[in-house]
Design a protein around this motif. Structure first.
Motif, mmCIF file in Angstrom:
data_model
loop_
_atom_site.group_PDB
_atom_site.id
_atom_site.type_symbol
_atom_site.label_atom_id
_atom_site.label_comp_id
_atom_site.label_asym_id
_atom_site.label_seq_id
_atom_site.Cartn_x
_atom_site.Cartn_y
_atom_site.Cartn_z
ATOM 1 N N ILE A 1 11.741 3.873 -2.498
ATOM 2 C CA ILE A 1 12.033 5.254 -2.917
ATOM 3 C C ILE A 1 10.373 5.713 -3.387
ATOM 4 O O ILE A 1 10.287 7.098 -3.928
ATOM 5 C CB ILE A 1 12.737 5.157 -4.410
ATOM 6 N N ALA A 2 9.523 4.674 -3.711
ATOM 7 C CA ALA A 2 8.260 5.026 -4.229
ATOM 8 C C ALA A 2 7.245 5.321 -3.172
ATOM 9 O O ALA A 2 6.012 5.736 -3.219
ATOM 10 C CB ALA A 2 7.536 4.424 -5.110
ATOM 11 N N GLY A 3 7.683 5.425 -1.776
ATOM 12 C CA GLY A 3 6.872 5.486 -0.572
ATOM 13 C C GLY A 3 5.878 4.351 -0.361
ATOM 14 O O GLY A 3 4.772 4.520 0.148
ATOM 15 N N ILE A 4 6.199 3.310 -1.018
ATOM 16 C CA ILE A 4 5.445 1.828 -0.661
ATOM 17 C C ILE A 4 5.747 1.194 0.362
ATOM 18 O O ILE A 4 6.909 1.082 0.591
ATOM 19 C CB ILE A 4 5.612 1.170 -2.175
ATOM 20 N N LYS A 5 4.769 0.734 1.020
ATOM 21 C CA LYS A 5 4.944 -0.016 2.354
ATOM 22 C C LYS A 5 4.731 -1.623 1.960
ATOM 23 O O LYS A 5 3.471 -1.725 1.371
ATOM 24 C CB LYS A 5 4.023 0.219 3.593
ATOM 25 N N VAL A 6 5.522 -2.502 2.029
ATOM 26 C CA VAL A 6 5.444 -3.633 1.861
ATOM 27 C C VAL A 6 4.793 -4.572 3.052
ATOM 28 O O VAL A 6 5.408 -4.613 4.243
ATOM 29 C CB VAL A 6 6.479 -4.502 1.337
ATOM 30 N N MET A 7 3.752 -4.795 2.690
ATOM 31 C CA MET A 7 3.064 -5.664 4.076
ATOM 32 C C MET A 7 3.183 -7.246 4.053
ATOM 33 O O MET A 7 3.511 -7.723 5.074
ATOM 34 C CB MET A 7 1.478 -5.536 3.990
ATOM 35 N N LYS B 1 0.852 -1.256 -0.322
ATOM 36 C CA LYS B 1 -0.180 -0.043 -0.088
ATOM 37 C C LYS B 1 0.968 1.360 0.106
ATOM 38 O O LYS B 1 2.118 1.180 0.504
ATOM 39 C CB LYS B 1 -0.964 -0.099 1.138
ATOM 40 N N VAL B 2 0.249 2.267 -0.571
ATOM 41 C CA VAL B 2 1.113 3.653 -0.446
ATOM 42 C C VAL B 2 0.932 4.158 0.853
ATOM 43 O O VAL B 2 0.176 4.349 1.697
ATOM 44 C CB VAL B 2 0.574 4.584 -1.341
ATOM 45 N N GLU B 3 2.314 4.544 1.452
ATOM 46 C CA GLU B 3 2.461 5.113 2.904
ATOM 47 C C GLU B 3 2.988 6.577 2.667
ATOM 48 O O GLU B 3 2.446 7.305 3.513
ATOM 49 C CB GLU B 3 3.579 4.195 3.393
ATOM 50 N N ASP B 4 3.387 6.948 1.818
ATOM 51 C CA ASP B 4 4.207 8.282 1.526
ATOM 52 C C ASP B 4 3.591 8.747 0.144
ATOM 53 O O ASP B 4 3.933 8.503 -0.904
ATOM 54 C CB ASP B 4 5.573 8.554 1.708
ATOM 55 N N THR C 1 11.023 -4.427 -0.290
ATOM 56 C CA THR C 1 10.898 -3.412 0.508
ATOM 57 C C THR C 1 11.922 -2.172 0.268
ATOM 58 O O THR C 1 11.637 -0.897 0.181
ATOM 59 C CB THR C 1 10.939 -3.750 2.103
ATOM 60 N N GLU C 2 13.168 -2.709 0.024
ATOM 61 C CA GLU C 2 14.194 -1.662 -0.073
ATOM 62 C C GLU C 2 13.995 -1.054 -1.716
ATOM 63 O O GLU C 2 14.353 0.187 -1.650
ATOM 64 C CB GLU C 2 15.478 -2.548 -0.108
ATOM 65 N N ARG C 3 13.696 -1.940 -2.467
ATOM 66 C CA ARG C 3 13.615 -1.330 -4.005
ATOM 67 C C ARG C 3 12.338 -0.157 -3.968
ATOM 68 O O ARG C 3 12.162 0.735 -4.602
ATOM 69 C CB ARG C 3 13.168 -2.529 -4.724
#
Length: 286
Positions: A191-197, A121-124, A186-188
């Motif tokens: 940069i897009a402000g994506i949170k890996v759940m 999901k988008v976090e930032d 998660t590391e990749r």
């Protein structure tokens, strides 16, 4: 590098009340005074109307004023903001991504088919909107790249020579492999402000061109391992039998008799078919 910040907006219902008041003043003024100047309030009406917007639950609106980022509205409800703001909607809901099966080589060069199931999901919202172009496509491409890198880090299994049972493989070390996969993705996507759940391997198999050969190899290894266990057990049973017969004084064995007894017992215990008994009416030496 900029980050997301929240922006304060006006209550939409309050501004809607003001809008109705302006419309009422314009109508009364035009019809009671016949003064066309009241029609100028129509500009104010249009100005106010353009500022209304709605934010649904688990959604957001990114506000930009003439190319400058002003903030993000994450609270859900009915709002009013500067009509000159451009509003980009970004969903904050969790999403599933089931990647396509890709053919890659594992650590020892075997071609395999693999894909991944990703929950994100988008976090930032600032990073998602402005640091990458089309963040959904960015998620797809970077996930595919992470899967390819992961597949080349581990062998598919540990049947190959030179690879030991304790070595982590794609097939047997799912917990460690999935953890490494999640960390890489998660590391990749940071940069897009994506949170890996969650990230885990959804499909894993040898490529069709070698699947049949690898299956035969695995079956051969399994047969050899089973035979080894059978032989180990048979040897122990023969030792126990000879020892018990000697201790109880049932029969005295010389080397020839002992060799014949061991041979017969090993055939019976290790054979993959039932043994057919043969009655010897003579002696062991006849």
């Amino acid at each position: 590098m900029k980050y997301e910040n929240k922006i304060n907006t006006s209550n939409g219902y309050l501004m809607f009340g003001i809008l109705l008041l302006v419309i009422a003043v314009m109508i009364v003024g035009v019809f009671s005074t016949d003064n066309a100047l009241f029609l100028g309030l129509l500009v104010a009406v249009l100005f106010i109307v353009k500022g209304f917007f709605i934010v649904n639950p688990n959604s957001s609106k990114v506000m930009v004023l003439f190319g400058a980022y002003r903030g993000t509205v994450k609270d859900n409800g009915f709002f009013w903001a500067n009509p000159f703001y451009t509003k980009q909607r970004i969903s904050l809901r969790a999403r599933n991504f089931y990647s396509e099966r890709v053919k890659v080589n594992d650590k020892i060069g075997n071609p395999i088919l693999i894909n991944v199931i990703l929950v994100w999901k988008v976090e930032d919202t600032y990073k998602a909107a402005f640091d990458v172009d089309q963040y959904e496509e960015f998620v797809r491409v970077q996930t595919d790249a992470a899967v390819r890198k992961l597949a080349g880090t581990y062998p598919y299994d540990n049947f190959a020579e030179g690879h030991h049972d304790h070595e982590i493989t794609l097939l047997s070390g799912m917990d460690e492999v999935n953890e490494a996969l999640e960390s890489e993705i998660t590391e990749r996507l940071a940069i897009a402000g994506i949170k890996v759940m969650e990230a885990r391997i959804g499909y894993l198999a040898y490529a069709p061109e070698i699947a049949s050969a690898m299956l035969k190899r695995q079956q051969a290894v399994a047969i050899v391992a089973a035979r080894k266990k059978i032989v180990e057990g048979a040897v122990g049973m023969v030792e126990d039998a000879l020892s018990k017969l000697s201790e109880d004084g049932i029969i005295d064995f010389d080397d020839d008799k002992k060799a014949s007894m061991v041979s017969n017992l090993m055939v019976v215990l290790c054979g993959d078919k039932e043994a057919t008994p043969v009655i010897n009416t003579g002696t062991l030496h006849s």
